[in-house]
Scaffold this motif. Structure first.
Motif, short mmCIF file in Angstrom:
data_model
loop_
_atom_site.label_atom_id
_atom_site.label_comp_id
_atom_site.label_asym_id
_atom_site.label_seq_id
_atom_site.Cartn_x
_atom_site.Cartn_y
_atom_site.Cartn_z
N LEU A 1 0.83 -1.23 0.00
CA LEU A 1 -0.05 0.07 0.03
C LEU A 1 0.90 1.06 0.12
O LEU A 1 0.63 2.06 -0.74
CB LEU A 1 -0.99 -0.09 1.21
CG LEU A 1 -2.02 1.08 1.20
CD1 LEU A 1 -2.84 1.09 0.06
CD2 LEU A 1 -2.47 1.14 2.70
N GLU A 2 2.00 1.31 0.87
CA GLU A 2 2.91 2.38 0.82
C GLU A 2 3.39 2.58 -0.63
O GLU A 2 3.54 3.53 -1.01
CB GLU A 2 4.09 2.07 1.81
CG GLU A 2 3.73 2.19 3.09
CD GLU A 2 4.70 1.80 4.24
OE1 GLU A 2 5.80 1.13 3.63
OE2 GLU A 2 4.54 2.11 5.42
N TYR B 1 1.01 6.80 -6.99
CA TYR B 1 -0.07 7.48 -7.44
C TYR B 1 -0.38 8.63 -6.81
O TYR B 1 -1.40 9.36 -6.75
CB TYR B 1 -1.48 6.39 -7.43
CG TYR B 1 -1.25 5.43 -8.46
CD1 TYR B 1 -1.67 5.68 -9.84
CD2 TYR B 1 -0.71 4.16 -8.20
CE1 TYR B 1 -1.74 4.77 -10.95
CE2 TYR B 1 -0.69 3.31 -9.19
CZ TYR B 1 -1.08 3.51 -10.36
OH TYR B 1 -1.30 2.69 -11.55
N GLY B 2 0.56 8.95 -5.67
CA GLY B 2 0.31 10.28 -5.16
C GLY B 2 -0.83 10.25 -4.08
O GLY B 2 -1.53 11.41 -4.12
N VAL B 3 -1.08 9.14 -3.47
CA VAL B 3 -2.20 9.08 -2.40
C VAL B 3 -1.54 8.84 -1.10
O VAL B 3 -0.83 8.05 -0.90
CB VAL B 3 -3.30 7.93 -3.09
CG1 VAL B 3 -4.34 7.97 -1.85
CG2 VAL B 3 -3.76 8.16 -4.49
N LYS B 4 -1.97 9.69 -0.03
CA LYS B 4 -1.57 9.51 1.32
C LYS B 4 -2.40 8.66 2.19
O LYS B 4 -3.62 8.83 2.17
CB LYS B 4 -1.34 10.94 1.83
CG LYS B 4 -0.91 10.88 3.08
CD LYS B 4 0.77 10.39 3.15
CE LYS B 4 1.32 10.52 4.61
NZ LYS B 4 2.58 9.97 4.85
N PRO C 1 -10.11 1.29 -8.11
CA PRO C 1 -8.85 2.10 -8.22
C PRO C 1 -8.30 2.67 -6.85
O PRO C 1 -9.02 2.77 -6.11
CB PRO C 1 -9.35 3.10 -9.20
CG PRO C 1 -10.63 2.87 -9.72
CD PRO C 1 -11.34 1.83 -8.52
N VAL C 2 -6.89 2.88 -6.88
CA VAL C 2 -6.13 3.20 -5.78
C VAL C 2 -6.66 4.47 -5.28
O VAL C 2 -6.68 4.82 -3.99
CB VAL C 2 -4.55 3.24 -6.00
CG1 VAL C 2 -4.37 4.44 -6.97
CG2 VAL C 2 -3.97 3.29 -4.71
N GLU D 1 0.69 -2.71 -11.51
CA GLU D 1 1.29 -2.07 -10.56
C GLU D 1 1.10 -2.62 -9.20
O GLU D 1 1.95 -2.95 -8.45
CB GLU D 1 0.82 -0.52 -10.36
CG GLU D 1 1.21 0.23 -11.78
CD GLU D 1 2.74 0.36 -11.92
OE1 GLU D 1 3.58 0.07 -10.74
OE2 GLU D 1 3.35 0.73 -13.00
N TRP D 2 0.05 -3.24 -8.86
CA TRP D 2 -0.36 -3.95 -7.80
C TRP D 2 0.42 -5.17 -7.39
O TRP D 2 1.13 -5.28 -6.71
CB TRP D 2 -1.97 -4.23 -7.54
CG TRP D 2 -2.89 -3.32 -6.86
CD1 TRP D 2 -3.58 -2.31 -7.69
CD2 TRP D 2 -2.85 -2.70 -5.45
NE1 TRP D 2 -4.28 -1.56 -6.48
CE2 TRP D 2 -3.52 -1.62 -5.48
CE3 TRP D 2 -2.09 -3.09 -4.36
CZ2 TRP D 2 -4.03 -0.87 -4.19
CZ3 TRP D 2 -2.08 -2.16 -3.12
CH2 TRP D 2 -3.18 -1.31 -3.14
#
Length: 202
Positions: free
Chosen positions: A82-83, A89-92, A110-111, A144-145
Motif C-alpha cells: 500500500l505504501e 499514485y500520489g495518494v497519502k 482504483p487506488v 502495479e499492484w
C-alpha cells in the motif's frame, strides 16, 4: 393363578451424555476457523487436483463478471504494498488506513478510491459494488499492484511472491487471458489456477 410382575422404572440418567455433547460442541467451536467472507464470490471450475495454496507469500487475483479483485497474504506485505502504491499514485494513506488495509479482504477499486472503501465498516463493504481494478493500457493499476506486492514480499520475506488466479467457471476467456498477459509481461510464467474439488470420474 396369574402372577403380576412388578414394573421397573425405565428412566435413564442422561447427565453424562449431556456433558459429553457439550464438551464436543465446545471443542469444535474453539478449533474451527471462520471463513473470511469474499467480496466477490466466484464459482470456480471443477478439478481433481488437490494441490493446496500456500498460507503466505501469495497474491490472488480473483476474476468474475469482467472485474478483477486483488488480495495478498501477510499484514506486513499488505502495508508495504500500500505504501508503494500510494507513492506511485500520489495518494497519502494514514497509519489507520494501513492498519485497516492490513486486515481487509480482497478489493476491486482504483487506488484513488481505496480510502473510501477503507472508511467503511467491513459489513458495509460487502454491499458495495466495486468496479474492479483498472487494467487497461492507459491505467494498468493491476500490473502495479502485482509488481509492488512482489517488491514488498522480497523486501520483507526475501522470497518471490507466488501468484494465483481464481476465476469464475463461467467467466469469459478474454478477461482471464488479459490477467495472464499482465503476469507474463512481468516474466511471471508460473502461477496457480484455483479450482473447486470434484470426484474423479470412473
Amino acid at each position: 393363578m396369574a402372577i403380576k410382575m412388578k414394573k421397573k422404572s425405565t428412566s435413564t440418567d442422561m447427565t453424562a451424555m449431556c456433558d459429553v455433547a457439550f464438551l464436543l460442541l465446545t471443542f469444535f467451536i474453539l478449533t474451527a476457523t471462520a471463513k473470511v467472507p469474499e467480496v466477490m464470490p466466484v464459482d470456480t471450475p471443477a478439478s481433481t487436483v488437490q494441490t493446496k495454496l500456500p498460507e503466505k507469500d501469495l497474491a490472488t487475483l480473483t476474476v468474475g463478471n469482467g472485474k478483477v479483485f486483488f488480495d495478498v497474504k501477510g499484514k506486513d506485505v499488505r502495508i508495504r504494498t500500500l505504501e508503494l502504491m500510494g507513492d506511485k499514485y500520489g495518494v497519502k494513506f494514514s497509519e489507520e488506513d494501513q492498519n485497516k488495509f492490513a486486515i481487509m479482504e480482497s478489493f476491486g477499486v482504483p487506488v484513488q478510491s481505496l480510502k473510501q472503501i477503507l472508511d467503511m465498516k467491513p459489513s458495509d463493504r460487502k454491499n458495495v459494488q466495486q468496479p474492479g481494478i483498472p487494467r487497461d493500457s492507459l491505467d494498468n493499476q493491476l500490473a502495479e499492484w502485482v509488481q509492488n506486492a512482489r517488491i514488498a514480499n522480497i523486501e520483507l520475506h526475501d522470497k518471490e511472491l507466488e501468484l494465483a488466479i481464481k476465476g469464475d467457471a463461467k467467466e469469459e476467456y478474454p478477461v482471464i487471458r488479459k490477467v495472464m498477459d499482465i503476469l507474463q509481461d512481468q516474466k511471471i510464467n508460473n502461477f496457480s489456477l484455483v479450482t473447486g474439488l470434484r470426484g474423479k470420474e470412473q
